[in-house]
Design a protein around this motif. Structure first.
Motif, PDB file in Angstrom:
ATOM      1  N   ILE A 116       0.802   0.255 -28.517  1.00  0.00           N
ATOM      2  CA  ILE A 116       0.152   1.179 -29.440  1.00  0.00           C
ATOM      3  C   ILE A 116       0.193   2.582 -28.851  1.00  0.00           C
ATOM      4  CG2 ILE A 116      -2.004   1.762 -30.620  1.00  0.00           C
ATOM      5  CD1 ILE A 116      -2.769  -1.188 -30.432  1.00  0.00           C
ATOM      6  N   GLU A 117       0.672   3.528 -29.631  1.00  0.00           N
ATOM      7  CA  GLU A 117       0.723   4.917 -29.175  1.00  0.00           C
ATOM      8  C   GLU A 117      -0.677   5.528 -29.270  1.00  0.00           C
ATOM      9  OE1 GLU A 117       2.612   8.295 -27.617  1.00  0.00           O
ATOM     10  OE2 GLU A 117       3.426   6.303 -27.977  1.00  0.00           O
ATOM     11  N   THR A 118      -1.186   6.040 -28.154  1.00  0.00           N
ATOM     12  CA  THR A 118      -2.515   6.648 -28.145  1.00  0.00           C
ATOM     13  C   THR A 118      -2.387   8.146 -27.915  1.00  0.00           C
ATOM     14  OG1 THR A 118      -2.763   6.250 -25.772  1.00  0.00           O
ATOM     15  CG2 THR A 118      -3.591   4.552 -27.269  1.00  0.00           C
ATOM     16  N   ALA A 119      -3.300   8.882 -28.521  1.00  0.00           N
ATOM     17  CA  ALA A 119      -3.266  10.337 -28.394  1.00  0.00           C
ATOM     18  C   ALA A 119      -3.827  10.763 -27.041  1.00  0.00           C
ATOM     19  CB  ALA A 119      -4.087  10.969 -29.513  1.00  0.00           C
ATOM     20  N   ALA A 120      -3.268  11.827 -26.499  1.00  0.00           N
ATOM     21  CA  ALA A 120      -3.796  12.375 -25.247  1.00  0.00           C
ATOM     22  C   ALA A 120      -5.218  12.856 -25.460  1.00  0.00           C
ATOM     23  CB  ALA A 120      -2.910  13.520 -24.776  1.00  0.00           C
ATOM     24  N   ARG A 121      -6.065  12.634 -24.480  1.00  0.00           N
ATOM     25  CA  ARG A 121      -7.465  13.025 -24.605  1.00  0.00           C
ATOM     26  C   ARG A 121      -7.813  14.213 -23.718  1.00  0.00           C
ATOM     27  NH1 ARG A 121     -11.117   7.649 -24.869  1.00  0.00           N
ATOM     28  NH2 ARG A 121     -12.478   9.098 -25.991  1.00  0.00           N
ATOM     29  N   GLU A 150       0.821  -1.203   0.000  1.00  0.00           N
ATOM     30  CA  GLU A 150       0.000   0.000   0.000  1.00  0.00           C
ATOM     31  C   GLU A 150       0.858   1.258   0.000  1.00  0.00           C
ATOM     32  OE1 GLU A 150      -2.780  -0.084   3.185  1.00  0.00           O
ATOM     33  OE2 GLU A 150      -4.140  -1.452   2.137  1.00  0.00           O
ATOM     34  N   ARG A 151       0.484   2.207  -0.844  1.00  0.00           N
ATOM     35  CA  ARG A 151       1.166   3.497  -0.894  1.00  0.00           C
ATOM     36  C   ARG A 151       0.131   4.608  -0.976  1.00  0.00           C
ATOM     37  NH1 ARG A 151       5.830   4.327  -5.158  1.00  0.00           N
ATOM     38  NH2 ARG A 151       5.763   6.300  -4.018  1.00  0.00           N
ATOM     39  N   LYS A 152       0.468   5.749  -0.407  1.00  0.00           N
ATOM     40  CA  LYS A 152      -0.416   6.899  -0.481  1.00  0.00           C
ATOM     41  C   LYS A 152       0.019   7.806  -1.618  1.00  0.00           C
ATOM     42  CE  LYS A 152      -2.334   7.344   4.160  1.00  0.00           C
ATOM     43  NZ  LYS A 152      -2.556   8.258   5.313  1.00  0.00           N
ATOM     44  N   TYR A 153      -0.949   8.201  -2.436  1.00  0.00           N
ATOM     45  CA  TYR A 153      -0.684   9.092  -3.552  1.00  0.00           C
ATOM     46  C   TYR A 153      -1.548  10.338  -3.417  1.00  0.00           C
ATOM     47  CZ  TYR A 153       1.708   5.254  -5.937  1.00  0.00           C
ATOM     48  OH  TYR A 153       2.576   4.242  -6.268  1.00  0.00           O
ATOM     49  N   PRO A 154      -1.014  11.494  -3.791  1.00  0.00           N
ATOM     50  CA  PRO A 154      -1.849  12.704  -3.797  1.00  0.00           C
ATOM     51  C   PRO A 154      -3.008  12.550  -4.768  1.00  0.00           C
ATOM     52  CG  PRO A 154       0.486  13.248  -4.021  1.00  0.00           C
ATOM     53  CD  PRO A 154       0.366  11.767  -4.197  1.00  0.00           C
ATOM     54  N   MET A 155      -4.141  13.072  -4.400  1.00  0.00           N
ATOM     55  CA  MET A 155      -5.302  13.029  -5.280  1.00  0.00           C
ATOM     56  C   MET A 155      -4.963  13.597  -6.659  1.00  0.00           C
ATOM     57  SD  MET A 155      -8.773  15.242  -5.181  1.00  0.00           S
ATOM     58  CE  MET A 155      -7.869  16.480  -6.127  1.00  0.00           C
ATOM     59  N   GLN A 156      -4.207  14.691  -6.684  1.00  0.00           N
ATOM     60  CA  GLN A 156      -3.860  15.326  -7.949  1.00  0.00           C
ATOM     61  C   GLN A 156      -3.049  14.385  -8.829  1.00  0.00           C
ATOM     62  OE1 GLN A 156      -1.604  18.945  -7.538  1.00  0.00           O
ATOM     63  NE2 GLN A 156      -1.100  19.033  -9.722  1.00  0.00           N
ATOM     64  N   TRP A 157      -2.143  13.611  -8.211  1.00  0.00           N
ATOM     65  CA  TRP A 157      -1.331  12.671  -8.989  1.00  0.00           C
ATOM     66  C   TRP A 157      -2.213  11.592  -9.604  1.00  0.00           C
ATOM     67  CZ3 TRP A 157      -0.429   7.474  -9.145  1.00  0.00           C
ATOM     68  CH2 TRP A 157       0.667   7.050  -9.896  1.00  0.00           C
ATOM     69  N   LEU A 158      -3.137  11.064  -8.822  1.00  0.00           N
ATOM     70  CA  LEU A 158      -4.040  10.041  -9.342  1.00  0.00           C
ATOM     71  C   LEU A 158      -4.877  10.586 -10.494  1.00  0.00           C
ATOM     72  CD1 LEU A 158      -5.307   8.460  -5.991  1.00  0.00           C
ATOM     73  CD2 LEU A 158      -3.828   7.358  -7.680  1.00  0.00           C
ATOM     74  N   LEU A 159      -5.339  11.812 -10.341  1.00  0.00           N
ATOM     75  CA  LEU A 159      -6.157  12.428 -11.373  1.00  0.00           C
ATOM     76  C   LEU A 159      -5.348  12.642 -12.653  1.00  0.00           C
ATOM     77  CD1 LEU A 159      -8.878  13.736 -12.097  1.00  0.00           C
ATOM     78  CD2 LEU A 159      -8.026  15.857 -11.094  1.00  0.00           C
ATOM     79  N   ASP A 160      -4.159  13.186 -12.516  1.00  0.00           N
ATOM     80  CA  ASP A 160      -3.306  13.400 -13.688  1.00  0.00           C
ATOM     81  C   ASP A 160      -2.938  12.078 -14.355  1.00  0.00           C
ATOM     82  OD1 ASP A 160      -3.356  16.109 -13.340  1.00  0.00           O
ATOM     83  OD2 ASP A 160      -1.335  16.280 -12.525  1.00  0.00           O
ATOM     84  N   HIS A 161      -2.645  11.083 -13.537  1.00  0.00           N
ATOM     85  CA  HIS A 161      -2.269   9.774 -14.072  1.00  0.00           C
ATOM     86  C   HIS A 161      -3.392   9.201 -14.930  1.00  0.00           C
ATOM     87  CE1 HIS A 161      -0.261   5.900 -14.302  1.00  0.00           C
ATOM     88  NE2 HIS A 161      -1.390   5.322 -13.932  1.00  0.00           N
ATOM     89  N   THR A 162      -4.617   9.404 -14.495  1.00  0.00           N
ATOM     90  CA  THR A 162      -5.762   8.869 -15.233  1.00  0.00           C
ATOM     91  C   THR A 162      -6.053   9.674 -16.493  1.00  0.00           C
ATOM     92  OG1 THR A 162      -6.755   8.105 -13.170  1.00  0.00           O
ATOM     93  CG2 THR A 162      -8.199   8.277 -15.084  1.00  0.00           C
ATOM     94  N   LEU A 163      -6.041  10.992 -16.376  1.00  0.00           N
ATOM     95  CA  LEU A 163      -6.478  11.819 -17.498  1.00  0.00           C
ATOM     96  C   LEU A 163      -5.381  12.143 -18.496  1.00  0.00           C
ATOM     97  CD1 LEU A 163      -8.804  14.433 -15.752  1.00  0.00           C
ATOM     98  CD2 LEU A 163      -9.418  12.238 -16.784  1.00  0.00           C
ATOM     99  N   LEU A 164      -4.132  12.232 -18.026  1.00  0.00           N
ATOM    100  CA  LEU A 164      -3.071  12.734 -18.886  1.00  0.00           C
ATOM    101  C   LEU A 164      -2.108  11.671 -19.389  1.00  0.00           C
ATOM    102  CD1 LEU A 164      -2.167  15.978 -16.885  1.00  0.00           C
ATOM    103  CD2 LEU A 164      -3.859  15.685 -18.717  1.00  0.00           C
ATOM    104  N   SER A 165      -2.279  10.431 -18.959  1.00  0.00           N
ATOM    105  CA  SER A 165      -1.310   9.399 -19.340  1.00  0.00           C
ATOM    106  C   SER A 165      -1.711   8.636 -20.587  1.00  0.00           C
ATOM    107  CB  SER A 165      -1.130   8.391 -18.187  1.00  0.00           C
ATOM    108  OG  SER A 165      -2.345   7.718 -17.913  1.00  0.00           O
TER     109      SER A 165
END
Length: 362
Positions: free
Chosen positions: A314-319, A291-306
């Motif tokens: 396969i290379e996917t475009a940022a959404r 278990e590790r603690k991650y900042p909410m902002q990091w989780l959000l960026d990881h989901t939306l910007l990765s």
């Protein structure tokens, strides 16, 4: 709590907030230049508080009920905290007013992104289109009044533009949303002894044609795909998550990630996602048994910007792109406001994302 899934924000944010300042006694600390009411007229802020006062009738006599609600929130018994209509009224009258003022400031700050001049002009020339906003976890009324207050300023120069707002929450906040919206589009109470001039000037914040509200009771962590697309439509311009996202992560990170993927699929190109939450919010993630603690902002960026990373070769475009980000801001209640009970300043982080046009979007 008013939020889409979890109601513990009241307990958690109360621990982080400054000592409540009494608006009645005007003991509010002076705001610094970056956190003042400069973009939100004092008159408008008072009008927002007056709407809460007239709609929800807060008083010192609510203290016993308020303590019951706090107790349930402290014990994380959210079903009990919002099981009674009186609990909902007292909660909304105590915590939502200051939040609403802070949210008006946030909306004013992002207005140039959300509604650039050419977009405003286009909306102003159309008799059919309106601005559509969806507030996830917006049941307790702060978002209702914030949108109404902000929109009353936007429409001063373009009165024909309409705002359609939808509010989604797990608790039964429909009466609260309806009551506050009605107060927004109804002239305030005025003394029977008021002058003719005062009566003539006594107008509602907005007309009913300019601002409509619809409430949907739904747990967004178990949101059927076919229902999502009836609320977030191809014409939705903005989705908000105000003091909600970290609570969703705390309830279930996989389900929250899925919700964000649903938003990605449902929002059209150039739609926006606005997240406001407590600064320094962390969530625990279990990876390979650790278990590790991650900042909410990091989780959000990881989901939306990765999405631009390679997936399965396969290379996917940022959404999404992040347009505005601030890890810590204050909204301090300005001097001169009046409200029957104590309210608190608001410290928050905020992040604005814009949905990019990608191949395959409808």
């Amino acid at each position: 709590m008013a939020k889409a899934r979890s109601a513990s924000q009241a307990a958690s944010r109360s621990k982080q907030a400054r000592k409540p300042n009494s608006l009645k006694s005007a003991k509010t600390e002076h705001a610094r230049p970056d956190e003042s009411e400069g973009t939100v007229p004092l008159e408008l802020q008072q009008k927002c508080l007056t709407i809460f006062r007239d709609a929800l009738r807060p008083s010192a006599d609510d203290v016993a009920v308020l303590q019951e609600v706090k107790g349930h929130l402290y014990n994380r018994d959210f079903a009990a905290a919002f099981a009674k209509e009186e609990y909902l009224r007292v909660y909304a009258s105590r915590w939502s007013p200051s939040r609403a003022l802070g949210y008006v400031r946030v909306l004013a700050d992002i207005q140039d992104h959300l509604l650039p001049d050419d977009e405003l002009a286009r909306l102003g020339q159309s008799d059919q289109e309106s601005l559509e906003i969806v507030c996830l976890g917006g049941g307790a009324g702060a978002e209702v009044i914030a949108l109404g207050g902000w929109w009353s300023v936007v429409t001063r120069s373009m009165p024909k533009i309409a705002l359609q707002a939808r509010f989604v929450d797990i608790a039964a906040w429909n009466d609260t949303v309806e009551t506050l919206h009605k107060q927004c589009v109804t002239a305030p109470e005025i003394s029977k002894y008021a002058s003719a001039a005062a009566r003539e000037a006594n107008r509602p914040m907005l007309s009913g044609d300019a601002f409509s509200c619809h409430f949907h009771q739904q747990d967004v962590l178990d949101w059927p795909e076919n229902v999502v697309h009836t609320v977030i439509t191809p014409t939705t311009k903005l989705v908000t998550l105000f003091f909600t996202l970290n609570e969703l992560y705390s309830a279930s990170i996989p389900k929250t990630q899925h919700l964000l993927s649903q938003l990605t699929a449902a929002l059209p190109a150039n739609g926006f996602l606005l997240v406001v939450d407590s600064p320094g919010s962390y969530s625990t993630v279990s990876i390979n048994g650790a278990e590790r603690k991650y900042p909410m902002q990091w989780l959000l960026d990881h989901t939306l910007l990765s999405d631009s990373q390679q997936k399965a070769g396969i290379e996917t475009a940022a959404r999404w792109e992040k347009v505005v980000s601030d890890e810590s801001r204050w909204f301090r209640l300005p001097l001169g406001l009046e409200y029957p009970i104590e309210l608190e300043n608001m410290r928050y982080q905020m992040h604005l994302y814009r949905r990019l046009a990608t191949k395959g979007d409808g």
